[in-house]
Scaffold this motif. Structure first.
Motif, PDB file in Angstrom:
ATOM      1  N   GLY A   1     -10.621  -1.750   7.541  1.00 45.00           N
ATOM      2  CA  GLY A   1     -10.653  -0.619   8.453  1.00 45.00           C
ATOM      3  C   GLY A   1     -11.441  -0.952   9.715  1.00 45.00           C
ATOM      4  N   LEU A   2     -12.597  -1.556   9.534  1.00 40.36           N
ATOM      5  CA  LEU A   2     -13.455  -1.896  10.670  1.00 40.36           C
ATOM      6  C   LEU A   2     -12.802  -2.927  11.585  1.00 40.36           C
ATOM      7  CD1 LEU A   2     -17.101  -2.231   9.363  1.00 40.36           C
ATOM      8  CD2 LEU A   2     -16.254  -0.718  11.137  1.00 40.36           C
ATOM      9  N   GLN A   3     -12.420  -4.047  10.978  1.00 39.45           N
ATOM     10  CA  GLN A   3     -11.836  -5.123  11.775  1.00 39.45           C
ATOM     11  C   GLN A   3     -10.514  -4.683  12.396  1.00 39.45           C
ATOM     12  OE1 GLN A   3     -13.445  -7.583  12.642  1.00 39.45           O
ATOM     13  NE2 GLN A   3     -14.117  -8.959  11.019  1.00 39.45           N
ATOM     14  N   GLY A   4      -9.748  -3.977  11.594  1.00 41.50           N
ATOM     15  CA  GLY A   4      -8.458  -3.531  12.087  1.00 41.50           C
ATOM     16  C   GLY A   4      -8.624  -2.590  13.266  1.00 41.50           C
ATOM     17  N   TYR A   5      -9.545  -1.671  13.132  1.00 41.19           N
ATOM     18  CA  TYR A   5      -9.784  -0.736  14.222  1.00 41.19           C
ATOM     19  C   TYR A   5     -10.244  -1.479  15.464  1.00 41.19           C
ATOM     20  CZ  TYR A   5     -11.388   3.245  16.867  1.00 41.19           C
ATOM     21  OH  TYR A   5     -11.542   4.178  17.855  1.00 41.19           O
TER      22      TYR A   5
ATOM     23  N   THR B   1      -4.403   1.961  17.724  1.00 38.91           N
ATOM     24  CA  THR B   1      -5.109   2.284  16.480  1.00 38.91           C
ATOM     25  C   THR B   1      -4.263   3.082  15.498  1.00 38.91           C
ATOM     26  OG1 THR B   1      -5.998   4.251  17.544  1.00 38.91           O
ATOM     27  CG2 THR B   1      -7.399   2.286  17.512  1.00 38.91           C
ATOM     28  N   SER B   2      -3.180   3.643  15.971  1.00 39.57           N
ATOM     29  CA  SER B   2      -2.354   4.388  15.022  1.00 39.57           C
ATOM     30  C   SER B   2      -1.686   3.458  14.030  1.00 39.57           C
ATOM     31  CB  SER B   2      -1.281   5.181  15.766  1.00 39.57           C
ATOM     32  OG  SER B   2      -0.541   4.304  16.590  1.00 39.57           O
ATOM     33  N   ALA B   3      -1.702   2.163  14.325  1.00 35.20           N
ATOM     34  CA  ALA B   3      -1.107   1.218  13.390  1.00 35.20           C
ATOM     35  C   ALA B   3      -2.090   0.802  12.309  1.00 35.20           C
ATOM     36  CB  ALA B   3      -0.612  -0.013  14.147  1.00 35.20           C
ATOM     37  N   LEU B   4      -3.291   1.386  12.317  1.00 38.79           N
ATOM     38  CA  LEU B   4      -4.323   0.943  11.368  1.00 38.79           C
ATOM     39  C   LEU B   4      -3.867   1.112   9.925  1.00 38.79           C
ATOM     40  CD1 LEU B   4      -7.137  -0.166  11.078  1.00 38.79           C
ATOM     41  CD2 LEU B   4      -7.997   2.169  11.013  1.00 38.79           C
ATOM     42  N   GLY B   5      -3.289   2.248   9.630  1.00 44.70           N
ATOM     43  CA  GLY B   5      -2.851   2.480   8.260  1.00 44.70           C
ATOM     44  C   GLY B   5      -1.844   1.430   7.819  1.00 44.70           C
ATOM     45  N   THR B   6      -0.889   1.183   8.712  1.00 42.13           N
ATOM     46  CA  THR B   6       0.121   0.181   8.384  1.00 42.13           C
ATOM     47  C   THR B   6      -0.507  -1.179   8.156  1.00 42.13           C
ATOM     48  OG1 THR B   6       1.512   1.376   9.940  1.00 42.13           O
ATOM     49  CG2 THR B   6       2.325  -0.733   9.131  1.00 42.13           C
ATOM     50  N   ALA B   7      -1.398  -1.557   9.094  1.00 40.52           N
ATOM     51  CA  ALA B   7      -2.000  -2.881   8.986  1.00 40.52           C
ATOM     52  C   ALA B   7      -2.768  -3.026   7.679  1.00 40.52           C
ATOM     53  CB  ALA B   7      -2.922  -3.120  10.185  1.00 40.52           C
ATOM     54  N   ALA B   8      -3.568  -2.019   7.387  1.00 43.31           N
ATOM     55  CA  ALA B   8      -4.371  -2.097   6.169  1.00 43.31           C
ATOM     56  C   ALA B   8      -3.477  -2.161   4.927  1.00 43.31           C
ATOM     57  CB  ALA B   8      -5.315  -0.888   6.090  1.00 43.31           C
ATOM     58  N   ALA B   9      -2.476  -1.310   4.891  1.00 43.13           N
ATOM     59  CA  ALA B   9      -1.628  -1.259   3.701  1.00 43.13           C
ATOM     60  C   ALA B   9      -0.875  -2.557   3.493  1.00 43.13           C
ATOM     61  CB  ALA B   9      -0.665  -0.091   3.800  1.00 43.13           C
ATOM     62  N   LEU B  10      -0.302  -3.080   4.564  1.00 49.10           N
ATOM     63  CA  LEU B  10       0.471  -4.309   4.406  1.00 49.10           C
ATOM     64  C   LEU B  10      -0.416  -5.471   3.979  1.00 49.10           C
ATOM     65  CD1 LEU B  10       3.109  -4.145   7.280  1.00 49.10           C
ATOM     66  CD2 LEU B  10       3.482  -4.050   4.828  1.00 49.10           C
TER      67      LEU B  10
ATOM     68  N   GLN C   1       2.374   6.744   9.594  1.00 44.20           N
ATOM     69  CA  GLN C   1       2.808   5.457  10.127  1.00 44.20           C
ATOM     70  C   GLN C   1       2.943   4.440   9.010  1.00 44.20           C
ATOM     71  OE1 GLN C   1       3.408   4.350  13.379  1.00 44.20           O
ATOM     72  NE2 GLN C   1       3.407   6.492  13.962  1.00 44.20           N
ATOM     73  N   MET C   2       1.951   4.467   8.094  1.00 46.94           N
ATOM     74  CA  MET C   2       1.952   3.522   6.983  1.00 46.94           C
ATOM     75  C   MET C   2       3.211   3.704   6.145  1.00 46.94           C
ATOM     76  SD  MET C   2      -0.447   3.469   3.684  1.00 46.94           S
ATOM     77  CE  MET C   2      -1.935   3.758   4.592  1.00 46.94           C
ATOM     78  N   GLN C   3       3.493   4.943   5.810  1.00 45.87           N
ATOM     79  CA  GLN C   3       4.613   5.189   4.915  1.00 45.87           C
ATOM     80  C   GLN C   3       5.929   4.726   5.498  1.00 45.87           C
ATOM     81  OE1 GLN C   3       3.484   9.363   4.298  1.00 45.87           O
ATOM     82  NE2 GLN C   3       4.405   8.988   2.307  1.00 45.87           N
ATOM     83  N   SER C   4       6.118   4.962   6.816  1.00 45.63           N
ATOM     84  CA  SER C   4       7.418   4.590   7.356  1.00 45.63           C
ATOM     85  C   SER C   4       7.528   3.098   7.525  1.00 45.63           C
ATOM     86  CB  SER C   4       7.646   5.297   8.695  1.00 45.63           C
ATOM     87  OG  SER C   4       6.628   4.922   9.582  1.00 45.63           O
ATOM     88  N   ALA C   5       6.412   2.401   7.628  1.00 42.48           N
ATOM     89  CA  ALA C   5       6.493   0.954   7.840  1.00 42.48           C
ATOM     90  C   ALA C   5       6.637   0.176   6.552  1.00 42.48           C
ATOM     91  CB  ALA C   5       5.242   0.483   8.588  1.00 42.48           C
ATOM     92  N   ILE C   6       6.301   0.808   5.445  1.00 44.26           N
ATOM     93  CA  ILE C   6       6.296   0.055   4.186  1.00 44.26           C
ATOM     94  C   ILE C   6       7.561   0.291   3.397  1.00 44.26           C
ATOM     95  CG2 ILE C   6       5.137  -0.176   1.969  1.00 44.26           C
ATOM     96  CD1 ILE C   6       2.600   0.106   3.263  1.00 44.26           C
ATOM     97  N   ALA C   7       8.169  -0.812   2.980  1.00 41.57           N
ATOM     98  CA  ALA C   7       9.359  -0.707   2.152  1.00 41.57           C
ATOM     99  C   ALA C   7       8.983  -1.016   0.713  1.00 41.57           C
ATOM    100  CB  ALA C   7      10.413  -1.696   2.642  1.00 41.57           C
ATOM    101  N   LEU C   8       9.828  -0.609  -0.217  1.00 43.29           N
ATOM    102  CA  LEU C   8       9.566  -0.884  -1.629  1.00 43.29           C
ATOM    103  C   LEU C   8       9.431  -2.390  -1.857  1.00 43.29           C
ATOM    104  CD1 LEU C   8       9.199   0.627  -4.244  1.00 43.29           C
ATOM    105  CD2 LEU C   8      11.613   0.276  -4.729  1.00 43.29           C
TER     106      LEU C   8
ATOM    107  N   THR D   1       5.675   4.758  -5.495  1.00 39.18           N
ATOM    108  CA  THR D   1       6.421   5.963  -5.132  1.00 39.18           C
ATOM    109  C   THR D   1       5.921   6.600  -3.855  1.00 39.18           C
ATOM    110  OG1 THR D   1       4.966   7.323  -6.467  1.00 39.18           O
ATOM    111  CG2 THR D   1       6.963   6.480  -7.509  1.00 39.18           C
ATOM    112  N   GLN D   2       4.633   6.636  -3.681  1.00 36.45           N
ATOM    113  CA  GLN D   2       4.120   7.394  -2.546  1.00 36.45           C
ATOM    114  C   GLN D   2       4.095   6.599  -1.266  1.00 36.45           C
ATOM    115  OE1 GLN D   2       4.354  10.161  -3.152  1.00 36.45           O
ATOM    116  NE2 GLN D   2       2.691  11.182  -4.180  1.00 36.45           N
ATOM    117  N   LEU D   3       3.896   5.327  -1.370  1.00 34.65           N
ATOM    118  CA  LEU D   3       3.713   4.554  -0.157  1.00 34.65           C
ATOM    119  C   LEU D   3       5.000   4.411   0.650  1.00 34.65           C
ATOM    120  CD1 LEU D   3       0.932   4.010   0.393  1.00 34.65           C
ATOM    121  CD2 LEU D   3       1.160   1.659  -0.330  1.00 34.65           C
TER     122      LEU D   3
END
Lengths: 253, 280, 170
Positions: free
Chosen positions: A67-71, A80-89, A184-191, C27-29
């Motif tokens: 979170g810190l480095q990404g921000y 910064t809106s991509a932070l969630g995506t970056a962290a999750a990926l 943002q995270m949810q739409s960027a992440i695929a199964l 499921t949620q992500l």
């Protein structure tokens, strides 16, 4: 000089063959081991539940650093809106499986190796053989299966807590919008990304458990020998994790 | 147990339970045995003695089929061990019991479960029967009251007794003792010796005792083998061995420092080395 | 077998925790519609139609004068009007938004995510559950903007098809 190195190479090939054969016997021993669910449950506890605290702590701090480095990085580009995506990926595909594997090798891998090594040193394994009980299916296989099952579960916990940590820093501390972070995270992440992480954790689980069991089983039957075997487990596990990580990442891309 | 009756008919005819014939064995080029001949007769206590490092443990591993001899034959219950497949080796081992030097109890099971281990693995008995069986064997070694203790809480002598109970829980025909007297106080020593004698006298179990404790062996053994440098140097009853005129046997039996086994480890000439050190 | 029950319970808890984590991740992500608020803030639903919603996603915030007043809960397509329809969930405490307010889709920063911005109007009647915001402005699509810029510029400088040269003559 070349003769010595050739012999060394041959010895290396032979050792690889011995390990491969052991792996085969271990897998075969998993079949009768499944008839002893109590042992497997005990080993899942040993490898998994006992590692939970360290995994959760590490996951939390890893996520927070992300979170810190990404921000800090994204902030320079106004992204910064991509932070969630970056962290999750990062967590899903790399940090989750790899860090969990390395921590697992340190905590559970060494425990497995030293347990089995100690049983070897105190003749318990030999006693079992003489009592006509196959130590592979009674001691080794349940530990292998325990590690294999525990790894993906631990990785899942690590990633989830890591995400929470990233959110803690990004949203609560740095002020990134909570909704943007997650949407943002949810739409960027695929199964596919999630399955990549799970597959990695399964492969790491199998390989690391095999290494730990193998080193313990073949440790020299002395206190010093068990110590050396434990060190070898950590080293081999770490190297194999990073090597396989590259191979799997390339395979998935 | 019942199933050993039928197959042991042919072995019962023969007096010999374990037959080691002209066995040669080396580890990494270093010879351990060079023509070993040992006969273990049914119903007797047979001792195998020798200085440390003569490969007594290797002998036990040959008998239980854990390793194969380079040359020669090892037969157990009339069947050659090298011919046996895995299933047959396991079946043969079930007819034998082995007592390890340090007990080799499984550390995460308590005393009761340790003794019950072979029963649970090999026989499908109802729980009350298992209970009775285990408690009976523990009673025979005098440790029925310790059934709930963990191996870590036992003294060396107690651990060995529990291991003995475990070794006899399946009513084996042969009991092998690997250095049973090592490191015990006089009382525990007396207890173990009494138990070994009882197993043999009362239950008729053929016993093989591997040890280098001359005095203890002399008390309980019917027949002894003395090993040195990979072969049998002498054999006979304790009285016969005591009266032997072989120098090797005499040195071992009397425990003297001088004899065929030298006191000094091979070294350079004493005077030369000492003087050389002063000059250097 | 000592401490059997507590070991089994411990293992069970661990396995359940791990499975729950994995379930959450799978499921949620990747999917839409994550309810990740700790405790639901009471809110009322309002709709708005847009010609183009751009990159707006469910869960994006709704801001008025920069203050967060709710979230986007659903995005759909209205076949009658042939426009995108967005459901806005506005927290109940912001219940004095005039019905002639203006809803637009803005972007955070230059590369950021998009959100709905509401500029208040002047009427005395306020939005309530089920209302629809009439005045809307679609999202700015960057590509269209660039095309417009070049089209504009090339018509100004009179050089057709030259595309992007700063100096008309050198």
């Amino acid at each position: 000089m070349s003769n010595g190195s050739r012999e060394g190479a041959l010895e290396g090939v032979r050792k690889t063959g011995v390990t491969a054969l052991f792996f085969g016997r271990l897998l075969a021993a998993c079949v009768p081991a499944l008839a002893r669910p109590r042992l497997i449950v005990a080993q899942i506890f040993n490898a998994g539940a006992r590692s939970l605290i360290i995994i959760m702590l590490s996951g939390l701090f890893t996520g927070m650093v992300l979170g810190l480095q990404g921000y800090d990085l994204l902030h320079r580009f106004g992204a910064t809106s991509a932070l969630g995506t970056a962290a999750a990926l990062s967590l899903l595909k790399e940090l989750g499986p790899v860090l969990t594997a390395l921590l697992f090798a340190g905590r559970a891998g060494t425990a497995l190796t030293s347990e089995i090594g100690l049983m070897r040193a105190t003749d318990q394994l030999t006693a079992m053989e003489v009592m006509a009980v196959d130590p592979l299916s009674y001691v080794a296989a349940p530990r292998f299966l325990g590690g294999l099952i525990a790894m993906p579960l631990l990785t899942g916990v690590f990633i989830v807590i890591g995400l929470f940590g990233a959110q803690l820093v990004g949203v609560q501390m740095m002020g990134v919008d909570h909704g943007i972070f997650w949407s943002q995270m949810q739409s960027a992440i695929a199964l596919k990304d999630v399955t990549e992480g799970i597959v990695k954790s399964l492969v790491f689980g199998a390989v690391l458990s095999l290494i730990a069991v193998n080193e313990g089983y073949h440790a020299e039957p002395t206190a010093a020998g068990v110590g050396r075997a434990t060190t070898r487990t950590v080293v081999a596990s770490s190297v194999m994790t990073l090597l396989l990580d590259y191979v799997l990442t390339a395979a998935f891309l | 147990m019942a199933d050993s009756q039928s197959t042991s008919q042919s072995a019962a005819e023969s007096d010999t339970v374990i037959d080691v014939r002209d066995v040669h064995y080396s580890i990494d080029g270093r010879p351990i045995f060079a023509g070993l001949d040992i006969l273990v007769r049914r119903g007797l206590i047979t001792a195998v003695m020798g200085p440390s490092g003569t490969g007594k443990t290797t002998l036990l591993r040959l008998i239980t089929g854990q390793i194969d001899a380079d040359r020669g034959r090892v037969s157990v219950f009339g069947r050659e061990v090298a011919d046996m497949g895995r299933a047959e080796i396991y079946a043969t081992r079930r007819r034998m019991g082995m007592l390890f030097q340090n007990g080799a109890l499984l550390t995460d099971l308590d005393v009761f479960e340790n003794v019950a281990f072979p029963v649970r693995e090999h026989a499908n008995l109802p729980e009350p029967l298992v209970q009775k069986l285990v408690l009976t064997k523990l009673e025979a070694v005098g440790l029925r009251g310790a059934a709930q203790l963990m191996p870590a809480e036992l003294s060396g002598g107690m651990a060995r007794r529990v291991a003995l109970a475990r070794a006899i829980v399946m009513d084996p025909e042969v009991l092998i003792y690997d250095e049973p007297f090592v490191g015990l106080d006089p009382i525990s020593l007396g207890v173990i010796m009494r138990l070994i004698k009882e197993m043999n006298d009362v239950l008729g179990i053929t016993s093989v005792v591997v040890s280098h404790d001359v005095h203890e062996i002399a008390t309980i053994a019917d027949y002894s083998y003395l090993l040195s440098e990979g072969r049998v140097v002498d054999s006979g009853s304790p009285a016969e061995l005591a009266a032997s005129d072989s120098a090797t046997v005499r040195q071992f039996m009397t425990g003297s420092a001088e004899g065929p086994v030298p006191f000094h480890y091979p070294a350079a000439d004493y005077a030369t080395e000492l003087l050389g050190a002063e000059r250097g | 077998m000592r401490a059997n029950r507590s070991l089994e319970i411990g293992t069970g808890l661990f396995v359940l925790l791990g499975l729950a984590a994995l379930l959450f991740l799978t499921t949620q992500l990747p999917s839409s519609g994550l309810k990740f608020g700790f405790g639901k803030v009471p809110a009322y639903q309002v709709t708005a139609q847009f010609g183009n919603i751009g990159q707006l996603k469910v869960g994006a915030p709704i801001r008025m004068a920069g203050v967060r007043i709710g979230d986007v809960t659903k995005i759909g397509f209205n076949t009658d009007s042939d426009r995108a329809e967005v459901w806005l969930s506005i927290y109940k405490k912001f219940n004095q938004i005039p019905v002639d307010s203006f809803a637009s889709i803005d972007t955070e920063g230059l590369l950021g995510g998009q959100y709905v911005s509401i500029s208040p109007g002047g009427l005395e009647t306020y939005l309530k559950d089920g209302s629809q915001i009439q005045e809307t402005q679609s999202a700015l699509v960057l590509e269209n903007l660039i095309n417009k810029f070049f089209a504009n510029y090339s018509s100004k400088s009179g050089s057709v098809g030259q595309g992007g040269s700063k100096e008309p003559k050198k």
